[in-house]
Design a protein around this motif. Structure first.
Motif, PDB file in Angstrom:
ATOM      1  N   UNK A  23      -8.723 -64.195  46.700  1.00  0.00           N
ATOM      2  CA  UNK A  23      -7.430 -63.975  47.804  1.00  0.00           C
ATOM      3  C   UNK A  23      -6.300 -64.641  47.181  1.00  0.00           C
ATOM      4  N   UNK A  24      -5.464 -64.982  47.355  1.00  0.00           N
ATOM      5  CA  UNK A  24      -3.814 -65.208  46.760  1.00  0.00           C
ATOM      6  C   UNK A  24      -3.073 -64.098  46.205  1.00  0.00           C
ATOM      7  N   UNK A  25      -3.516 -62.896  46.359  1.00  0.00           N
ATOM      8  CA  UNK A  25      -3.422 -62.091  45.267  1.00  0.00           C
ATOM      9  C   UNK A  25      -2.434 -62.480  44.498  1.00  0.00           C
ATOM     10  N   UNK A  26      -1.121 -62.336  45.375  1.00  0.00           N
ATOM     11  CA  UNK A  26       0.597 -62.988  45.090  1.00  0.00           C
ATOM     12  C   UNK A  26       1.043 -64.381  44.813  1.00  0.00           C
ATOM     13  N   UNK A  27       0.136 -65.439  44.474  1.00  0.00           N
ATOM     14  CA  UNK A  27       0.292 -66.515  44.299  1.00  0.00           C
ATOM     15  C   UNK A  27      -0.534 -66.610  43.511  1.00  0.00           C
ATOM     16  N   UNK A  28      -1.390 -68.043  43.464  1.00  0.00           N
ATOM     17  CA  UNK A  28      -2.069 -68.520  42.440  1.00  0.00           C
ATOM     18  C   UNK A  28      -3.914 -67.843  42.551  1.00  0.00           C
ATOM     19  N   UNK A  29      -4.037 -66.385  42.243  1.00  0.00           N
ATOM     20  CA  UNK A  29      -5.148 -65.744  42.807  1.00  0.00           C
ATOM     21  C   UNK A  29      -6.277 -67.161  42.887  1.00  0.00           C
ATOM     22  N   UNK A  30      -7.621 -66.464  43.876  1.00  0.00           N
ATOM     23  CA  UNK A  30      -8.499 -67.325  43.669  1.00  0.00           C
ATOM     24  C   UNK A  30      -9.296 -66.440  43.820  1.00  0.00           C
ATOM     25  N   UNK A  31     -10.654 -66.443  42.347  1.00  0.00           N
ATOM     26  CA  UNK A  31     -11.784 -65.931  42.987  1.00  0.00           C
ATOM     27  C   UNK A  31     -12.933 -65.963  43.346  1.00  0.00           C
ATOM     28  N   UNK A  32     -13.214 -65.633  44.359  1.00  0.00           N
ATOM     29  CA  UNK A  32     -14.483 -66.354  45.405  1.00  0.00           C
ATOM     30  C   UNK A  32     -15.903 -65.708  44.526  1.00  0.00           C
ATOM     31  N   UNK A  33     -16.300 -64.599  43.764  1.00  0.00           N
ATOM     32  CA  UNK A  33     -17.263 -63.941  43.138  1.00  0.00           C
ATOM     33  C   UNK A  33     -17.127 -64.686  41.505  1.00  0.00           C
ATOM     34  N   UNK A  34     -17.088 -65.411  40.938  1.00  0.00           N
ATOM     35  CA  UNK A  34     -16.600 -65.627  39.369  1.00  0.00           C
ATOM     36  C   UNK A  34     -18.044 -65.225  38.941  1.00  0.00           C
ATOM     37  N   UNK A  35     -18.797 -65.155  38.715  1.00  0.00           N
ATOM     38  CA  UNK A  35     -19.466 -65.167  38.352  1.00  0.00           C
ATOM     39  C   UNK A  35     -21.198 -63.952  38.648  1.00  0.00           C
ATOM     40  N   UNK A  36     -22.161 -63.159  38.099  1.00  0.00           N
ATOM     41  CA  UNK A  36     -23.095 -62.493  38.930  1.00  0.00           C
ATOM     42  C   UNK A  36     -23.677 -64.036  40.335  1.00  0.00           C
ATOM     43  N   UNK A  37     -23.859 -65.134  40.511  1.00  0.00           N
ATOM     44  CA  UNK A  37     -24.970 -65.131  41.142  1.00  0.00           C
ATOM     45  C   UNK A  37     -23.782 -65.863  42.313  1.00  0.00           C
ATOM     46  N   UNK A  38     -22.978 -66.271  42.267  1.00  0.00           N
ATOM     47  CA  UNK A  38     -21.600 -65.982  43.146  1.00  0.00           C
ATOM     48  C   UNK A  38     -21.588 -64.871  44.107  1.00  0.00           C
ATOM     49  N   UNK A  39     -21.305 -64.208  43.694  1.00  0.00           N
ATOM     50  CA  UNK A  39     -22.391 -62.574  44.319  1.00  0.00           C
ATOM     51  C   UNK A  39     -22.791 -62.890  45.271  1.00  0.00           C
ATOM     52  N   UNK A  40     -24.336 -62.771  44.543  1.00  0.00           N
ATOM     53  CA  UNK A  40     -25.535 -62.826  45.081  1.00  0.00           C
ATOM     54  C   UNK A  40     -25.638 -64.073  46.462  1.00  0.00           C
ATOM     55  N   UNK A  41     -24.795 -64.794  46.389  1.00  0.00           N
ATOM     56  CA  UNK A  41     -24.295 -65.821  47.245  1.00  0.00           C
ATOM     57  C   UNK A  41     -23.987 -64.933  48.335  1.00  0.00           C
ATOM     58  N   UNK A  42     -22.888 -64.278  47.704  1.00  0.00           N
ATOM     59  CA  UNK A  42     -22.277 -63.694  48.755  1.00  0.00           C
ATOM     60  C   UNK A  42     -22.694 -62.650  49.688  1.00  0.00           C
ATOM     61  N   UNK A  43     -23.407 -62.059  49.273  1.00  0.00           N
ATOM     62  CA  UNK A  43     -24.333 -60.612  49.079  1.00  0.00           C
ATOM     63  C   UNK A  43     -25.026 -61.230  50.802  1.00  0.00           C
ATOM     64  N   UNK A  44     -25.535 -62.327  50.194  1.00  0.00           N
ATOM     65  CA  UNK A  44     -26.583 -63.082  50.937  1.00  0.00           C
ATOM     66  C   UNK A  44     -26.054 -64.101  52.085  1.00  0.00           C
ATOM     67  N   UNK A  45     -24.640 -63.957  51.961  1.00  0.00           N
ATOM     68  CA  UNK A  45     -24.700 -64.912  53.437  1.00  0.00           C
ATOM     69  C   UNK A  45     -23.721 -63.448  54.474  1.00  0.00           C
ATOM     70  N   UNK A  46     -23.744 -62.546  53.880  1.00  0.00           N
ATOM     71  CA  UNK A  46     -23.624 -61.599  54.976  1.00  0.00           C
ATOM     72  C   UNK A  46     -24.347 -60.332  55.189  1.00  0.00           C
ATOM     73  N   UNK A  47     -25.842 -60.818  54.949  1.00  0.00           N
ATOM     74  CA  UNK A  47     -27.709 -60.389  55.559  1.00  0.00           C
ATOM     75  C   UNK A  47     -27.679 -58.689  54.151  1.00  0.00           C
ATOM     76  N   UNK A  48     -26.966 -59.034  52.893  1.00  0.00           N
ATOM     77  CA  UNK A  48     -26.809 -58.284  52.326  1.00  0.00           C
ATOM     78  C   UNK A  48     -27.682 -59.130  50.536  1.00  0.00           C
ATOM     79  N   UNK A  49     -29.396 -59.516  51.136  1.00  0.00           N
ATOM     80  CA  UNK A  49     -29.592 -60.516  50.216  1.00  0.00           C
ATOM     81  C   UNK A  49     -30.317 -59.028  48.670  1.00  0.00           C
TER      82      UNK A  49
END
Length: 191
Positions: A23-49
């Motif tokens: 997010x904030x691609x045109x400002x101070x970008x915020x990466x919410x999936x900086x690590x493989x484990x964080x991607x696992x968390x996001x996928x799980x939160x969206x029903x794609x464990x």
């Protein structure tokens, strides 16, 4: 969710929620999936464990995310879709092996292949992106009015006039900035 990372911005549309992991691609970008484990968390939160994620799979996920963002942005402003982005989306859609299943409550869920790999989850996300970019779903693609965000989002409001990707973040930030500017203006005019 893992401590020390920014919260996920979850929405009702899988593909545009996924693009919101940066997010904030045109400002101070915020990466919410900086690590493989964080991607696992996001996928799980969206029903794609999934069971595991490698750094290469994280890079593939980020490539898909940026491709969806580029294609959705082009679609929102009625520009031609960028061919490289379309290719990444299509490749991810083809590689995934997932099936839609119906729950006893009447909801659709995704069942990934027995290996539960990241590519299967990315295939579901790519298929969702294809359905919204192709105009198969009721709604419209739009860009967030926040100058630092400009995220593509799928507007399903009745009037199709939403201005922000998320009212709780971008919308409130814009309203607060407008309020503060009016307060400063009123303070200086009262002197």
């Amino acid at each position: 969710m893992r401590a020390g990372f920014p919260d996920f911005r979850l929405g009702n549309v899988l593909a545009t929620s996924f693009t919101g992991t940066l997010s904030e691609r045109h400002g101070n970008a915020v990466e919410r999936i900086p690590t493989p484990h964080r991607l696992i968390d996001w996928l799980s939160a969206n029903g794609l464990a999934v069971d595991a994620c490698t750094p290469a799979q994280l890079e593939l996920a980020r490539a898909l995310r940026e491709s969806i963002h580029a294609a959705a942005t082009a679609a929102a402003i009625h520009d031609p879709l960028p061919a490289p982005a379309v290719q990444v989306i299509n490749d991810c859609s083809i590689q995934g092996r997932a099936a839609a299943i119906l729950t006893p409550e009447g909801n659709r869920r995704w069942r990934l292949s027995s290996a539960s790999c990241v590519e299967d989850a990315l295939g579901v996300i790519a298929a969702d992106a294809i359905s919204i970019i192709a105009g198969e779903r009721d709604g419209r693609l739009a860009l967030c009015a926040s100058p630092t965000c400009q995220a593509a989002f799928f507007d399903t409001s009745q009037s199709r006039t939403r201005k922000w990707c998320d009212m709780n973040t971008c919308g409130n930030r814009q309203k607060k900035a407008r309020f503060n500017a009016n307060q400063r203006k009123n303070f200086h005019s009262a002197k």
